[in-house]
Motif scaffolding. Structure first.
Motif, short mmCIF file in Angstrom:
data_model
loop_
_atom_site.label_atom_id
_atom_site.label_comp_id
_atom_site.label_asym_id
_atom_site.label_seq_id
_atom_site.Cartn_x
_atom_site.Cartn_y
_atom_site.Cartn_z
N ASP A 1 0.83 -1.21 0.00
CA ASP A 1 0.00 0.00 0.00
C ASP A 1 0.86 1.26 0.00
OD1 ASP A 1 0.90 -0.48 2.60
OD2 ASP A 1 -0.89 0.38 3.53
N VAL A 2 1.99 1.21 0.67
CA VAL A 2 2.92 2.34 0.63
C VAL A 2 3.44 2.54 -0.79
CG1 VAL A 2 5.12 3.23 1.49
CG2 VAL A 2 3.57 2.03 3.05
N THR A 3 3.81 1.44 -1.43
CA THR A 3 4.28 1.51 -2.81
C THR A 3 3.20 2.09 -3.72
OG1 THR A 3 5.73 -0.40 -2.47
CG2 THR A 3 5.16 0.14 -4.73
N ASP A 4 1.97 1.63 -3.57
CA ASP A 4 0.88 2.11 -4.42
C ASP A 4 0.64 3.61 -4.21
OD1 ASP A 4 0.51 -0.38 -5.50
OD2 ASP A 4 -1.18 -0.91 -4.21
N ALA A 5 0.73 4.09 -2.97
CA ALA A 5 0.52 5.51 -2.70
C ALA A 5 1.59 6.36 -3.37
CB ALA A 5 0.50 5.77 -1.19
N LEU A 6 2.82 5.88 -3.38
CA LEU A 6 3.92 6.61 -4.02
C LEU A 6 3.78 6.58 -5.54
CD1 LEU A 6 6.77 5.30 -1.70
CD2 LEU A 6 5.80 7.61 -1.70
N LEU A 7 3.43 5.42 -6.09
CA LEU A 7 3.22 5.33 -7.54
C LEU A 7 2.12 6.27 -7.99
CD1 LEU A 7 3.40 1.44 -7.98
CD2 LEU A 7 4.99 3.08 -8.98
N ALA A 8 1.06 6.38 -7.20
CA ALA A 8 -0.06 7.24 -7.57
C ALA A 8 0.34 8.70 -7.64
CB ALA A 8 -1.21 7.06 -6.57
N ARG A 9 1.44 9.07 -7.00
CA ARG A 9 1.92 10.45 -7.02
C ARG A 9 3.04 10.65 -8.03
NH1 ARG A 9 -0.67 9.23 -2.63
NH2 ARG A 9 -1.66 10.82 -1.35
N GLY A 10 3.17 9.71 -8.95
CA GLY A 10 4.12 9.87 -10.03
C GLY A 10 5.54 9.50 -9.71
N LEU B 1 2.58 11.13 4.20
CA LEU B 1 3.93 10.62 3.92
C LEU B 1 4.21 10.64 2.43
CD1 LEU B 1 5.77 7.65 5.46
CD2 LEU B 1 5.35 7.60 3.02
N ALA B 2 3.26 10.15 1.63
CA ALA B 2 3.46 10.11 0.18
C ALA B 2 3.59 11.52 -0.38
CB ALA B 2 2.31 9.36 -0.48
N ASP B 3 2.77 12.46 0.12
CA ASP B 3 2.87 13.85 -0.34
C ASP B 3 4.21 14.46 0.05
OD1 ASP B 3 0.33 13.69 -1.42
OD2 ASP B 3 -0.65 14.71 0.27
N HIS B 4 4.67 14.15 1.25
CA HIS B 4 5.96 14.68 1.70
C HIS B 4 7.09 14.26 0.75
CE1 HIS B 4 9.56 15.32 4.16
NE2 HIS B 4 9.83 14.04 4.00
N LEU B 5 7.14 12.98 0.43
CA LEU B 5 8.22 12.50 -0.43
C LEU B 5 8.10 13.06 -1.84
CD1 LEU B 5 8.33 8.87 0.91
CD2 LEU B 5 10.19 10.51 1.05
N ALA B 6 6.88 13.09 -2.36
CA ALA B 6 6.70 13.63 -3.71
C ALA B 6 7.07 15.10 -3.77
CB ALA B 6 5.25 13.43 -4.16
N GLY B 7 6.64 15.86 -2.78
CA GLY B 7 6.94 17.29 -2.78
C GLY B 7 8.42 17.57 -2.58
N ALA B 8 9.05 16.84 -1.65
CA ALA B 8 10.47 17.08 -1.38
C ALA B 8 11.33 16.70 -2.57
CB ALA B 8 10.89 16.28 -0.14
N LEU B 9 11.01 15.60 -3.23
CA LEU B 9 11.80 15.19 -4.39
C LEU B 9 11.59 16.16 -5.57
CD1 LEU B 9 11.42 11.32 -4.20
CD2 LEU B 9 13.52 12.63 -3.93
N THR B 10 10.37 16.64 -5.75
CA THR B 10 10.13 17.61 -6.80
C THR B 10 10.92 18.89 -6.55
OG1 THR B 10 7.91 16.75 -7.20
CG2 THR B 10 8.36 18.98 -7.97
N SER B 11 10.94 19.34 -5.30
CA SER B 11 11.71 20.54 -4.96
C SER B 11 13.19 20.33 -5.16
CB SER B 11 11.43 20.94 -3.50
OG SER B 11 10.07 21.24 -3.32
N ALA B 12 13.67 19.13 -4.79
CA ALA B 12 15.09 18.83 -4.98
C ALA B 12 15.45 18.83 -6.45
CB ALA B 12 15.43 17.49 -4.34
#
Length: 374
Positions: free
Chosen positions: A184-193, A359-370
Motif C-alpha cells: 500500500d505504501v508503494t501504491d501511494a507513491l506510484l499514484a503520485r508519479g 507521507l506520500a505527499d511529503h516525499l513527492a513534494g520534497a523530491l520535486t523541490s530537490a
C-alpha cells in the motif's frame, strides 16, 4: 483447508489465538481480508500451526490464479476471465506467504517453535512470497524490473502513465518485514508519479535464510542507488527500517528526502521485551550478535546530519520497552517534521488514513523541490 495440526490442547489454542491477535493490525496493514484472517487463525491449534496454515492459504490463492490464467487462455466467451484476476490472486498469495514468515516468538515464558523444520518452512514461505510477487507484477505491471545485487533484491516499479523518468523512492523494511508487506505504501507513491524500488536487504524477506541483519545498512542502499543509476533518491523506512533510512540519510549524500514510520531512535537491550530480543537474535545470527546490533541502533550523533527533508511518523500507542521512538530524531534533524497519531500502534496499521497520504505527499513534494533546485 486450515485444519489444526496441533491437536485440541487448550493452552496451545490460547497461545495461538493470542499470537494471532498480536498480529491483527499488522495483517490488516499488509492487506489481507480481515474476515479470512479470523477464519484462518481461528482454526490454529498451536503457534506451530501458524506457518503451515498461512502457507496453505497462500497456495489456495495460487490455485485461483492458475485457474484464472487457464480460463483466460481458453478464451471461453461464456465466462471470460480478466488477467487482472490472476494478478490480484497472486498479490494476495504474496501477502499470505509473507505473513507465514513472521516469527512465532516466545510468549509468556513459553519458547517459540524454532526447530530446523520450522525454520525451513519459514524460508520456503519467504521464497514463495517473493515468487508470487514477481508473478503478480509480470501480469499487472510488465514494466516492473527485478534488480538485485550484493546484499539486496527487489522490484523497481514505475508509474503507469509516466511520460518522463520519475523520481525514485526506496522502501526499506524492518526487523521481520519484507517488500511484500508494504504494497500500500508503494501504491501511494506510484499514484503520485514516483518510481518505487521495494527491497529486501540482509536478513530480510527473500534473503533472511541466507544472510543476517547488519546495522550499516547505508552500504546496501548505496549499492541499490548505484544499480538504479539515478542521481538522487527518497527513502521511506518502516519499523527498524526507519532507523536504516535515517542512518542512510545521514551518511549517503544522494538521499534527497526521507520518511520514517515507527522507526527506533535508540534500542536498549536490557529493557527490550523477550519477543523483540527473540526476533533480533534469530535475524542477526545469535545472542552476542543481537546485543551488538542493538548497541549500534542509536541516532544521537547521526540525527543532526540528516539534512534532507524528513517526516517522522509515530503512533502514541506504540510503546515498546527499550525502544525510543522518533521524537528525538525529529527534534535533532534540522529539516524535520513529527507526525504523531494518538491512536496509532506499531506501524500504524490501525491508522493508515492518518499518515500514509501525508507521507506520500511529503516525499513527492520534497523530491520535486530537490529536482527543481538541481
Amino acid at each position: 483447508m486450515n485444519k489444526p495440526t496441533g491437536g485440541n490442547d487448550p493452552r496451545g489454542v490460547a497461545e495461538a489465538r493470542a499470537y494471532a491477535e498480536d498480529q491483527w493490525t499488522r495483517a490488516l496493514g499488509i492487506g489481507v481480508d480481515p474476515h479470512e484472517y479470523r477464519r484462518v487463525t481461528g482454526a490454529l491449534g498451536s503457534r506451530a500451526d501458524w506457518c503451515p496454515a498461512l502457507r496453505r492459504t497462500g497456495h489456495a490463492y495460487l490455485e485461483r490464479a492458475e485457474r484464472a490464467e487457464r480460463a483466460g487462455r481458453s478464451g471461453t466467451p461464456v465466462s471470460p476471465v480478466s488477467p487482472v484476476s490472476a494478478g490480484e490472486h497472486l498479490l494476495t498469495a504474496a501477502r499470505w506467504f509473507h505473513l507465514a514468515t513472521l516469527v512465532p516468538y516466545e510468549v509468556a515464558g513459553v519458547a517459540a517453535p524454532t526447530g530446523p523444520a520450522v525454520r525451513a518452512e519459514m524460508a520456503r514461505a519467504a521464497t514463495e512470497a517473493d515468487d508470487a510477487l514477481g508473478r503478480a507484477l509480470a501480469v499487472r505491471e510488465p514494466g516492473a524490473r527485478r534488480i538485485r545485487g550484493e546484499g539486496f533484491t527487489g522490484w523497481l516499479r514505475v508509474p503507469r502513465d509516466a511520460a518522463t523518468a520519475a523520481d525514485t523512492v526506496i522502501v526499506i523494511p524492518g526487523l521481520d518485514s519484507a517488500k511484500e508487506e508494504f504494497l500500500d505504501v508503494t501504491d501511494a507513491l506510484l499514484a503520485r508519479g514516483l518510481a518505487v524500488y521495494a527491497m529486501d536487504g540482509p536478513g530480510q524477506g527473500a534473503l533472511a535464510a541466507t544472510s543476517s541483519l547488519r546495522p550499516d545498512y547505508e552500504q546496501i542502499v548505496g549499492r541499490v542507488v548505484d544499480a538504479l543509476g539515478v542521481p538522487r533518491v527518497g527513502l521511506v523506512g518502516l519499523s527498524l527500517g526507519g532507523y536504516f533510512a535515517a542512518r542512510t540519510a545521514a551518511l549517503e549524500p544522494r538521499v534527497a528526502a526521507v520518511a520514517t514510520v515507527s522507526g527506533p531512535f535508540r534500542l536498549d537491550w536490557a529493557e527490550l521485551p523477550a519477543p523483540v530480543r527473540d526476533i533480533l537474535t534469530r535475524r542477526t545470527g545469535g545472542p552476542d550478535a543481537a546485543r551488538a546490533f542493538a548497541r549500534r541502533v542509536d541516532l544521537t550523533d547521526l540525527a543532526p546530519r540528516v539534512t534532507a527533508p524528513l517526516l517522522v511518523v509515530d503512533g502514541d500507542q506504540d510503546v515498546i520497552p527499550g525502544v525510543t521512538n522518533g521524537e528525538p530524531l525529529a527534534r535533532l534533524a534540522p529539516h524535520a517534521a513529527h507526525l504523531r497519531v494518538p491512536h496509532g500502534d506499531h506501524l500504524l496499521g490501525n491508522a493508515r488514513p492518518d499518515w500514509l497520504p501525508r507521507l506520500a505527499d511529503h516525499l513527492a513534494g520534497a523530491l520535486t523541490s530537490a529536482g527543481t533546485a538541481m
